[in-house]
Design an enzyme around this catalytic site. Structure first.
Site, short mmCIF file in Angstrom:
data_model
loop_
_atom_site.label_atom_id
_atom_site.label_comp_id
_atom_site.label_asym_id
_atom_site.label_seq_id
_atom_site.Cartn_x
_atom_site.Cartn_y
_atom_site.Cartn_z
N HIS A 52 -9.27 -6.37 27.66
CA HIS A 52 -8.44 -7.74 27.25
C HIS A 52 -9.58 -8.70 26.95
CE1 HIS A 52 -5.45 -10.82 27.14
NE2 HIS A 52 -6.39 -11.36 27.75
N ILE A 102 -3.49 4.57 -3.67
CA ILE A 102 -4.30 4.17 -4.58
C ILE A 102 -3.82 2.78 -5.39
CG2 ILE A 102 -5.38 4.53 -6.93
CD1 ILE A 102 -6.10 7.45 -6.10
N VAL A 139 7.94 4.58 -15.81
CA VAL A 139 7.16 4.04 -17.08
C VAL A 139 7.54 5.43 -17.87
CG1 VAL A 139 5.23 3.32 -18.27
CG2 VAL A 139 5.75 2.45 -16.23
N GLY A 176 3.03 3.63 -9.78
CA GLY A 176 3.15 4.24 -8.47
C GLY A 176 2.42 3.42 -7.31
N LEU A 193 -24.52 13.85 -5.57
CA LEU A 193 -23.59 14.51 -4.44
C LEU A 193 -22.53 13.58 -3.81
CD1 LEU A 193 -26.77 16.37 -2.82
CD2 LEU A 193 -25.10 17.20 -4.44
N GLY A 244 -20.25 25.31 -11.64
CA GLY A 244 -20.30 26.67 -11.11
C GLY A 244 -18.96 27.77 -11.63
P1 FAD Z 1 -13.86 16.01 -3.92
O1 FAD Z 1 -14.35 15.01 -3.12
O2 FAD Z 1 -13.09 15.93 -4.94
O3 FAD Z 1 -15.10 16.83 -4.56
C1 FAD Z 1 -15.28 17.76 -5.28
C2 FAD Z 1 -16.61 18.03 -6.03
O4 FAD Z 1 -16.62 19.38 -6.77
C3 FAD Z 1 -16.91 16.92 -7.06
O5 FAD Z 1 -18.28 16.37 -6.80
C4 FAD Z 1 -17.05 17.61 -8.48
O6 FAD Z 1 -17.86 17.25 -9.29
C5 FAD Z 1 -17.34 19.23 -7.97
N1 FAD Z 1 -16.75 20.09 -8.64
C6 FAD Z 1 -15.86 20.50 -9.32
N2 FAD Z 1 -15.72 21.73 -9.98
C7 FAD Z 1 -16.93 22.30 -9.98
C8 FAD Z 1 -17.78 23.25 -10.63
N3 FAD Z 1 -17.11 24.07 -11.24
N4 FAD Z 1 -18.85 23.29 -10.50
C9 FAD Z 1 -19.66 22.61 -9.61
N5 FAD Z 1 -19.00 21.35 -9.03
C10 FAD Z 1 -17.96 21.16 -9.31
N6 FAD Z 1 -9.56 9.77 1.37
C11 FAD Z 1 -9.57 9.30 2.60
O7 FAD Z 1 -9.68 9.98 3.62
N7 FAD Z 1 -9.91 7.99 2.83
C12 FAD Z 1 -10.08 6.96 1.83
O8 FAD Z 1 -10.11 5.75 1.90
C13 FAD Z 1 -9.84 7.54 0.47
N8 FAD Z 1 -9.96 6.70 -0.65
C14 FAD Z 1 -9.92 7.28 -1.72
C15 FAD Z 1 -9.94 6.43 -2.95
C16 FAD Z 1 -9.68 6.80 -4.08
C17 FAD Z 1 -9.79 5.76 -5.30
C18 FAD Z 1 -9.68 8.11 -4.53
C19 FAD Z 1 -9.28 8.77 -6.03
C20 FAD Z 1 -9.53 8.95 -3.31
C21 FAD Z 1 -9.51 8.82 -2.18
N9 FAD Z 1 -9.50 9.39 -0.85
C22 FAD Z 1 -9.55 9.08 0.34
C23 FAD Z 1 -9.44 10.75 -1.04
C24 FAD Z 1 -10.79 11.61 -0.99
O9 FAD Z 1 -11.50 11.26 -1.89
C25 FAD Z 1 -10.42 13.17 -1.35
O10 FAD Z 1 -9.53 13.58 -0.32
C26 FAD Z 1 -11.83 14.00 -0.85
O11 FAD Z 1 -12.71 13.57 -1.63
C27 FAD Z 1 -11.60 15.38 -1.01
O12 FAD Z 1 -12.68 16.12 -0.88
P2 FAD Z 1 -13.02 17.36 -1.62
O13 FAD Z 1 -14.35 17.78 -0.87
O14 FAD Z 1 -11.87 18.16 -1.39
O15 FAD Z 1 -13.46 17.40 -3.18
P1 NAI Z 2 0.27 8.94 -3.78
O1 NAI Z 2 0.94 10.28 -3.60
O2 NAI Z 2 -0.22 8.10 -2.56
O3 NAI Z 2 1.34 7.95 -4.50
C1 NAI Z 2 1.84 8.27 -5.57
C2 NAI Z 2 3.06 7.27 -5.80
O4 NAI Z 2 3.49 7.42 -7.18
C3 NAI Z 2 4.16 7.71 -5.05
O5 NAI Z 2 4.91 6.60 -4.29
C4 NAI Z 2 5.01 8.44 -5.83
O6 NAI Z 2 6.49 8.49 -5.52
C5 NAI Z 2 4.91 7.60 -7.19
N1 NAI Z 2 5.20 8.19 -8.27
C6 NAI Z 2 5.06 9.32 -8.72
N2 NAI Z 2 5.53 9.76 -10.23
C7 NAI Z 2 5.64 8.48 -10.52
C8 NAI Z 2 6.23 7.77 -11.94
N3 NAI Z 2 6.54 8.79 -12.93
N4 NAI Z 2 6.47 6.66 -12.05
C9 NAI Z 2 6.17 5.64 -11.13
N5 NAI Z 2 5.80 6.26 -9.74
C10 NAI Z 2 5.57 7.68 -9.62
O7 NAI Z 2 -1.00 9.08 -5.02
P2 NAI Z 2 -2.08 8.08 -5.12
O8 NAI Z 2 -1.76 6.59 -4.75
O9 NAI Z 2 -2.34 8.37 -6.74
O10 NAI Z 2 -3.50 8.71 -4.53
C11 NAI Z 2 -3.65 10.18 -4.56
C12 NAI Z 2 -4.22 10.86 -3.14
O11 NAI Z 2 -5.53 10.33 -2.92
C13 NAI Z 2 -3.18 10.47 -1.96
O12 NAI Z 2 -2.52 11.67 -2.06
C14 NAI Z 2 -4.12 9.99 -1.25
O13 NAI Z 2 -4.06 11.05 -0.03
C15 NAI Z 2 -5.72 9.91 -1.76
N6 NAI Z 2 -6.21 8.50 -1.42
C16 NAI Z 2 -5.96 8.28 0.01
C17 NAI Z 2 -6.61 6.92 0.41
C18 NAI Z 2 -6.97 6.76 1.85
O14 NAI Z 2 -6.84 7.61 2.46
N7 NAI Z 2 -6.79 5.24 2.08
C19 NAI Z 2 -7.03 6.03 -0.72
C20 NAI Z 2 -6.51 6.42 -2.06
C21 NAI Z 2 -6.29 7.81 -2.04
#
Ligand code: FAD
Ligand code: NAI
Length: 464
Positions: free
Chosen positions: A443, A182, A235, A178, A40, A117
């Site tokens: 402070h 991330i 790229v 990008g 989960l 689902g």
């Molecule tokens: P998700 O977390 O994507 O969950 C969706 C779930 O649905 C999954 O478990 C999937 O398996 C399940 N699912 C999909 N389709 C089906 C189906 N048909 N049947 C059953 N199950 C299904 N956000 C932050 O706020 N802070 C961070 O530091 C941060 N770091 C991140 C780092 C990375 C590398 C990435 C990729 C994302 C990060 N994010 C961060 C973004 C964050 O993970 C997402 O915004 C968040 O997980 C979204 O939650 P959600 O519940 O919408 O979907």
């Molecule tokens: P992002 O939207 O943060 O950044 C993508 C970047 O790629 C942008 O700067 C964009 O201009 C650039 N880009 C788009 N097309 C391109 C191309 N063809 N060539 C080169 N650059 C290009 O997306 P990212 O980093 O993939 O993260 C996805 C999502 O996950 C974010 O929207 C974020 O909300 C969430 N996330 C949140 C984190 C946090 O809250 N700390 C950590 C990691 C992810």
């Protein structure tokens, strides 16, 4: 065959889905969650927020021992790291967190229906050959990495964030496509551990959705740490020979092609909503032009009884946004009212130093023609930051020129992600910059930078 009937079936157990389920169960709704993954917690707990923060913290500790200890008189002449142990720590953190959700489900009497689902119609969800009846369906299926034509992800040499969290050795060279959240977070992890990281960003700045001053400052700081940047570049193709990858990089406007070589390529150009195989087209659930599910203010789709929250709908793709939507959606289903202030959702980039924002950027205020005052204060003038040896960055508060109400706040600095909470709360309460300036701050704390930035809005900071 039809199984027992539920008040709510949530599809997806990420922070949106599992939090909605817990809140619904607290309110007395008979609730089940369908999850296809073996654990989960969704993207956030399994391959997102949590594992990335574990690796960021571990690599930060290593980088600090290497570069930061000496200034404090601590000698660590032969610092090294054990990548397998770092990964082991990350895996344990993930396991503990995902098991924690399982425990919370049991505690709240939420059924976990294992499998994929598919919505068979309003009030009907198919999972593994069984049909489950329910009053309400909540779609919380999240998002997936956006692909890029010409860049074939194999999760070994050309990876998304998921592959970048499990590399078995430190690459000598890494190209990140990008310069968003991330790219900078996971780029930082591998750069700290020894990789030469180059970020290729399409636009002329990194972190393009944040305040421009934050982007500029972060780029300068990360460049000082050794990260390289190719802005205004794209790229266009890749050749992956299984040992390394050759990339063709062009100016964003076209032309000037050059080759780049990398052991690992991280593709991080954004995420897209995930609705594959959910049966939405059959049921007639409306999507927008970016394939996000369209909902009203109650998170209801165009089909009565089918709701959606989190990454799969519009708005920032953030775990806490998904969680808050889950809570409000469950409360509305239970007949309560609720609301989310989308102007006060903080965003944090967990590099070191961190970058954090809430509300409007200067660019947005200018575009909207809103007159504002800005107050800014540097960490270099804060006693605690000096004691820590972490003096890079600043806090900036933007307030309405007439009413002084805080419209936005932006911080680059140590623990900026924790510090932004004060300003999100201030905005939630409609506070003015003077309210923050007159609030007593302990402070010596880093938060005094926030107080001083608030004082600076009226041109009266004390310590600069
Ligand atoms: P998700 O977390 O994507 O969950 C969706 C779930 O649905 C999954 O478990 C999937 O398996 C399940 N699912 C999909 N389709 C089906 C189906 N048909 N049947 C059953 N199950 C299904 N956000 C932050 O706020 N802070 C961070 O530091 C941060 N770091 C991140 C780092 C990375 C590398 C990435 C990729 C994302 C990060 N994010 C961060 C973004 C964050 O993970 C997402 O915004 C968040 O997980 C979204 O939650 P959600 O519940 O919408 O979907
Ligand atoms: P992002 O939207 O943060 O950044 C993508 C970047 O790629 C942008 O700067 C964009 O201009 C650039 N880009 C788009 N097309 C391109 C191309 N063809 N060539 C080169 N650059 C290009 O997306 P990212 O980093 O993939 O993260 C996805 C999502 O996950 C974010 O929207 C974020 O909300 C969430 N996330 C949140 C984190 C946090 O809250 N700390 C950590 C990691 C992810």
């Amino acid at each position: 065959m039809s199984q027992s009937s539920y008040d709510l079936i949530v599809i997806g157990s990420g922070p949106g889905g599992y939090v909605a389920a817990i809140r619904a169960a607290q309110l007395g709704l008979k609730t089940a969650v369908v999850e296809k993954n073996p654990t989960l917690g969704g993207t956030c707990l399994n391959v997102g927020c949590i594992p990335s923060k574990a690796l960021l913290t571990s690599s930060e500790k290593y980088a600090d021992a290497l570069h930061g200890f000496a200034a404090h008189g601590v000698r660590a002449p032969s610092v090294s790291f054990d990548l397998a142990a770092m990964m082991g720590h990350k895996d344990k953190v993930v396991k503990d967190n995902t098991a924690g959700i399982e425990y919370l489900f049991k505690k709240n009497k939420i059924d976990w229906i294992k499998g994929k689902g598919v919505i068979a119609g309003a009030g009907k969800v198919d999972v593994a050959g069984q049909t489950y009846a329910t009053k309400n369906i909540l779609i919380a299926t999240g998002s997936e990495s956006t692909p890029l034509p010409g860049i074939a992800v194999d999760e070994k040499r050309i990876v998304t964030s998921t592959g970048a969290l499990v590399l078995s050795e430190v690459p000598k060279t890494m190209v990140v496509i990008g310069g968003g959240v991330i790219g900078l977070e996971l780029g930082s992890v591998w750069q700290r551990l020894g990789a030469q990281v180059t970020v290729v960003e399409f636009l002329d700045r990194i972190l393009p959705t944040m305040d421009g001053e934050i982007s500029k400052t972060m780029q300068k700081i990360l460049a000082k740490q050794g990260m390289q940047f190719k802005l205004g570049s794209k790229v266009t193709s890749s050749v992956n020979n299984g040992k390394d990858v050759s990339l063709t990089v062009e100016a964003a406007s076209g032309g000037n092609a050059e080759k780049m070589q990398a052991d690992i390529v991280l593709l991080a150009i954004g995420r897209r909503p995930f609705t594959e195989g959910l049966g939405l087209d059959k049921v007639g659930v409306k999507l927008d032009e970016r394939k996000r599910i369209v909902t009203d203010h109650k998170f209801q789709t165009n089909i009565p009884g089918i709701y959606a929250i989190g990454d799969v709908i519009a708005g920032p793709m953030l775990a806490h946004k998904a969680e808050d939507e889950g809570v409000v959606c469950a409360e509305m289903m239970a007949g309560q009212s609720g609301h989310i202030n989308y102007d006060a959702i903080p965003g944090v980039v967990y590099t070191w130093p961190e970058a954090a924002s809430v509300g409007k950027s200067e660019e947005e205020l200018k575009k909207d023609g809103i007159a504002y005052k800005a107050g800014k204060f540097p960490f270099s003038a804060n006693g605690r930051a000096r004691a820590m040896g972490d003096t890079e960055g600043f806090a900036k508060i933007l307030a309405d020129a007439k009413t002084d109400r805080i419209l936005g706040a932006h911080i680059v600095g140590p623990d900026a992600g924790t510090m932004i909470a004060e300003l999100a709360l201030a905005m939630e309460f409609g506070a003015s910059s003077e309210d923050v300036a007159r609030t007593c701050h302990a402070h010596p704390t880093l938060n005094e930078v926030v107080k001083e930035a608030a004082l600076a809005v009226e041109g009266r900071p004390i310590h600069v």
